[in-house]
Design a protein around this motif. Structure first.
Motif, PDB file in Angstrom:
ATOM      1  N   SER A   6      14.550  -7.545  -0.662  1.00  0.00           N
ATOM      2  CA  SER A   6      13.441  -8.396  -0.916  1.00  0.00           C
ATOM      3  C   SER A   6      13.230  -8.776  -2.274  1.00  0.00           C
ATOM      4  O   SER A   6      12.571  -9.634  -2.718  1.00  0.00           O
ATOM      5  CB  SER A   6      12.117  -7.700  -0.399  1.00  0.00           C
ATOM      6  OG  SER A   6      12.165  -6.476  -1.187  1.00  0.00           O
ATOM      7  N   ARG A   8      11.583  -6.871  -4.449  1.00  0.00           N
ATOM      8  CA  ARG A   8      10.531  -6.157  -4.802  1.00  0.00           C
ATOM      9  C   ARG A   8      10.724  -4.650  -5.007  1.00  0.00           C
ATOM     10  O   ARG A   8      11.740  -4.139  -4.528  1.00  0.00           O
ATOM     11  CB  ARG A   8       9.290  -6.292  -3.632  1.00  0.00           C
ATOM     12  CG  ARG A   8       9.109  -7.961  -3.355  1.00  0.00           C
ATOM     13  CD  ARG A   8       7.825  -7.834  -2.448  1.00  0.00           C
ATOM     14  NE  ARG A   8       8.283  -7.572  -1.194  1.00  0.00           N
ATOM     15  CZ  ARG A   8       7.793  -6.598  -0.408  1.00  0.00           C
ATOM     16  NH1 ARG A   8       6.883  -5.690  -0.985  1.00  0.00           N
ATOM     17  NH2 ARG A   8       8.208  -6.204   0.801  1.00  0.00           N
ATOM     18  N   SER A  12       6.196  -1.421  -4.338  1.00  0.00           N
ATOM     19  CA  SER A  12       5.348  -2.207  -4.179  1.00  0.00           C
ATOM     20  C   SER A  12       4.668  -2.015  -2.744  1.00  0.00           C
ATOM     21  O   SER A  12       5.139  -1.288  -1.902  1.00  0.00           O
ATOM     22  CB  SER A  12       6.081  -3.428  -3.823  1.00  0.00           C
ATOM     23  OG  SER A  12       6.684  -4.008  -5.095  1.00  0.00           O
ATOM     24  N   LYS A  15       4.956  -4.391   3.284  1.00  0.00           N
ATOM     25  CA  LYS A  15       4.482  -5.361   4.277  1.00  0.00           C
ATOM     26  C   LYS A  15       4.882  -5.183   5.557  1.00  0.00           C
ATOM     27  O   LYS A  15       6.035  -4.904   5.830  1.00  0.00           O
ATOM     28  CB  LYS A  15       5.280  -6.852   3.772  1.00  0.00           C
ATOM     29  CG  LYS A  15       5.010  -7.242   2.272  1.00  0.00           C
ATOM     30  CD  LYS A  15       5.789  -8.523   2.047  1.00  0.00           C
ATOM     31  CE  LYS A  15       5.111  -9.690   2.599  1.00  0.00           C
ATOM     32  NZ  LYS A  15       5.634 -11.079   2.257  1.00  0.00           N
ATOM     33  N   LEU A  17       4.905  -5.899   9.640  1.00  0.00           N
ATOM     34  CA  LEU A  17       4.644  -7.088  10.842  1.00  0.00           C
ATOM     35  C   LEU A  17       4.315  -6.093  11.886  1.00  0.00           C
ATOM     36  O   LEU A  17       5.390  -5.293  12.583  1.00  0.00           O
ATOM     37  CB  LEU A  17       5.649  -7.872  10.599  1.00  0.00           C
ATOM     38  CG  LEU A  17       5.795  -9.192  11.777  1.00  0.00           C
ATOM     39  CD1 LEU A  17       6.113 -10.428  11.054  1.00  0.00           C
ATOM     40  CD2 LEU A  17       6.738  -8.934  13.004  1.00  0.00           C
ATOM     41  N   SER A  41      -1.269  -1.657   1.998  1.00  0.00           N
ATOM     42  CA  SER A  41      -0.347  -2.411   2.794  1.00  0.00           C
ATOM     43  C   SER A  41      -0.614  -3.826   2.944  1.00  0.00           C
ATOM     44  O   SER A  41      -2.035  -4.042   3.117  1.00  0.00           O
ATOM     45  CB  SER A  41      -0.058  -1.691   4.190  1.00  0.00           C
ATOM     46  OG  SER A  41       0.579  -0.532   3.876  1.00  0.00           O
ATOM     47  N   VAL A  42       0.217  -4.791   3.282  1.00  0.00           N
ATOM     48  CA  VAL A  42      -0.192  -6.070   3.458  1.00  0.00           C
ATOM     49  C   VAL A  42       0.508  -6.291   5.181  1.00  0.00           C
ATOM     50  O   VAL A  42       1.547  -5.967   5.362  1.00  0.00           O
ATOM     51  CB  VAL A  42       0.721  -7.129   2.801  1.00  0.00           C
ATOM     52  CG1 VAL A  42       0.412  -8.541   3.134  1.00  0.00           C
ATOM     53  CG2 VAL A  42       0.560  -6.882   1.337  1.00  0.00           C
ATOM     54  N   ARG A  44       0.754  -8.314   8.655  1.00  0.00           N
ATOM     55  CA  ARG A  44       0.569  -9.361   9.474  1.00  0.00           C
ATOM     56  C   ARG A  44       0.804  -9.177  10.989  1.00  0.00           C
ATOM     57  O   ARG A  44       1.765  -8.480  11.390  1.00  0.00           O
ATOM     58  CB  ARG A  44       1.942 -10.407   8.901  1.00  0.00           C
ATOM     59  CG  ARG A  44       2.078 -11.863   9.566  1.00  0.00           C
ATOM     60  CD  ARG A  44       3.054 -12.619   8.926  1.00  0.00           C
ATOM     61  NE  ARG A  44       3.287 -14.029   9.408  1.00  0.00           N
ATOM     62  CZ  ARG A  44       2.710 -15.146   9.449  1.00  0.00           C
ATOM     63  NH1 ARG A  44       1.411 -14.802   8.417  1.00  0.00           N
ATOM     64  NH2 ARG A  44       2.620 -16.210   9.676  1.00  0.00           N
ATOM     65  N   TRP A 115       8.818 -13.954   6.660  1.00  0.00           N
ATOM     66  CA  TRP A 115       7.866 -13.339   5.857  1.00  0.00           C
ATOM     67  C   TRP A 115       7.902 -12.209   4.878  1.00  0.00           C
ATOM     68  O   TRP A 115       7.433 -11.956   4.054  1.00  0.00           O
ATOM     69  CB  TRP A 115       6.855 -12.715   6.816  1.00  0.00           C
ATOM     70  CG  TRP A 115       5.567 -12.275   6.293  1.00  0.00           C
ATOM     71  CD1 TRP A 115       4.686 -13.025   5.601  1.00  0.00           C
ATOM     72  CD2 TRP A 115       4.794 -11.228   6.374  1.00  0.00           C
ATOM     73  NE1 TRP A 115       3.543 -12.404   5.214  1.00  0.00           N
ATOM     74  CE2 TRP A 115       3.570 -11.260   5.845  1.00  0.00           C
ATOM     75  CE3 TRP A 115       5.294  -9.808   6.877  1.00  0.00           C
ATOM     76  CZ2 TRP A 115       2.824  -9.880   5.526  1.00  0.00           C
ATOM     77  CZ3 TRP A 115       4.560  -8.551   6.918  1.00  0.00           C
ATOM     78  CH2 TRP A 115       3.302  -8.669   6.021  1.00  0.00           C
ATOM     79  N   ASN A 116       9.556 -11.891   5.051  1.00  0.00           N
ATOM     80  CA  ASN A 116       9.903 -10.925   4.121  1.00  0.00           C
ATOM     81  C   ASN A 116       9.487  -9.658   4.386  1.00  0.00           C
ATOM     82  O   ASN A 116       8.876  -8.876   3.516  1.00  0.00           O
ATOM     83  CB  ASN A 116       9.818 -11.199   2.702  1.00  0.00           C
ATOM     84  CG  ASN A 116      10.762 -10.866   1.774  1.00  0.00           C
ATOM     85  OD1 ASN A 116      11.726 -10.061   1.956  1.00  0.00           O
ATOM     86  ND2 ASN A 116      10.267 -10.665   0.325  1.00  0.00           N
ATOM     87  N   ALA A 117       9.137  -9.106   5.751  1.00  0.00           N
ATOM     88  CA  ALA A 117       8.711  -7.993   5.839  1.00  0.00           C
ATOM     89  C   ALA A 117       9.412  -6.666   5.438  1.00  0.00           C
ATOM     90  O   ALA A 117      10.464  -6.697   5.237  1.00  0.00           O
ATOM     91  CB  ALA A 117       8.520  -7.780   7.499  1.00  0.00           C
ATOM     92  N   ASP A 118       8.837  -5.781   5.432  1.00  0.00           N
ATOM     93  CA  ASP A 118       9.701  -4.279   5.130  1.00  0.00           C
ATOM     94  C   ASP A 118       9.881  -3.596   6.461  1.00  0.00           C
ATOM     95  O   ASP A 118      10.636  -2.655   6.328  1.00  0.00           O
ATOM     96  CB  ASP A 118       8.534  -3.352   4.219  1.00  0.00           C
ATOM     97  CG  ASP A 118       8.729  -4.285   2.665  1.00  0.00           C
ATOM     98  OD1 ASP A 118       9.597  -4.572   2.283  1.00  0.00           O
ATOM     99  OD2 ASP A 118       7.383  -4.412   2.376  1.00  0.00           O
TER     100      ASP A 118
END
Length: 303
Positions: A6, A8, A12, A15, A17, A41-42, A44, A115-118
């Motif tokens: 990512s 990142r 960070s 992310k 999903l 956390s982000v 989606r 979405w570049n999820a983790d």
């Protein structure tokens, strides 16, 4: 430390999903994710609208499609409400399948990648079609396709009150152990307790293979876990020998998770390699069939 996938930092915000639908298994996964996700956390949430084909008279197919779209929207709304109640501000999206993209798994993979999820979160019901679908198409292919950790929450799992209090790590090689521990501890709270176990199964030995190889690997893996988790009273490590294994390594891990009352089981997806792995199959895959404990599968390339 930077995530090569990512770009990142490893520190960070995660992310996450979540793939949601109208099933009870999905609702269990959403509730668990609400408690598991770190506060920063982000989130989606996506819901896949399946492709419907009807042989009914003209006009009925559109009604079926509308029903599927409505069901996906309701699943998103319910999941969104739970995350908002937990203090998050999630994004939501529906994914419509098409004649060219009929596969739910690939749709989720594409959504996670774009979405570049983790991490990807899904629910599973061991007695119905979802887990059979996972067994056939997701357990390893999803990880290989998106190179992401996957959290699978069985419908039969118990709800957590506050975060994962007891996190069990099933360790293998030193490299797998480091990947699993570094990701798993990101979901820990100040009150969390950790346990790392290495299971020595009843093995068939190939010609020329050292029979003490498993003990050596286990000792190194547990030492790597202790270094990352700390050696305080909140951390325990153990080797489970063949005499303690109910039937195989997978059964031993499922039993250990129940006995230790684990809230989360973290393990790699590739615990055996080459001909041995082909002969014995994937331990992670077999754990999925029977566990009631939510399981975080960490791909070699993920996290």
């Amino acid at each position: 430390m930077e995530n090569s996938k990512s770009g990142r930092s490893a520190n960070s915000p995660l992310k996450i999903l979540i793939a949601a639908d109208h099933s009870e298994a999905s609702l269990c996964a959403v509730r668990f994710a609400c408690e598991l996700a770190p506060p920063d956390s982000v989130i989606r949430i996506v819901s896949v609208v399946p492709l419907t084909q009807s042989i009914a008279p003209s006009g009925h197919a559109s009604t079926t499609n509308e029903d599927s779209t409505r069901s996906a929207a309701q699943a998103l709304s319910s999941a969104n409400a739970l995350f908002i109640r937990a203090g998050f501000e999630p994004e939501t999206a529906t994914i419509a399948l098409s004649v060219k993209r009929r596969d739910v798994v690939h749709a989720i993979v594409d959504a996670a990648a774009s979405w570049n999820a983790d991490i990807v979160v899904v629910g599973a019901h061991q007695r119905h079609s979802l887990l059979r679908y996972l067994k056939r198409n997701v357990s390893e292919p999803l990880v290989k396709l998106c190179a992401l950790p996957i959290l699978i929450v069985p419908q039969r799992s118990a709800d957590m009150a506050h975060g994962p209090y007891r996190i069990l790590f099933a360790v293998g090689s030193v490299a797998d152990t480091q990947r699993c521990v570094r990701l798993g501890v990101r979901f820990a709270t100040a009150a969390s307790r950790f346990r790392a176990v290495y299971v020595i199964g009843r093995s068939v030995w190939w010609p020329g293979e050292r029979r003490d190889g498993q003990q050596d690997e286990g000792a190194m893996a547990l030492e790597a876990a202790r270094e990352l988790l700390g050696a305080g009273t909140c951390t325990t490590t153990s080797t489970i020998g063949p005499s303690e294994t109910a039937a195989d390594i997978a059964d031993a891990l499922v039993c250990e998770a129940v006995k230790w009352d684990a809230d989360l089981l973290v393990m790699g997806t590739h615990t055996r390699h080459g001909l041995k792995r082909f002969a014995f199959g994937s331990v992670a895959h077999r754990v999925l069939l029977t566990t009631r404990t939510p399981i975080l599968l960490v791909n070699r390339e993920g996290s």
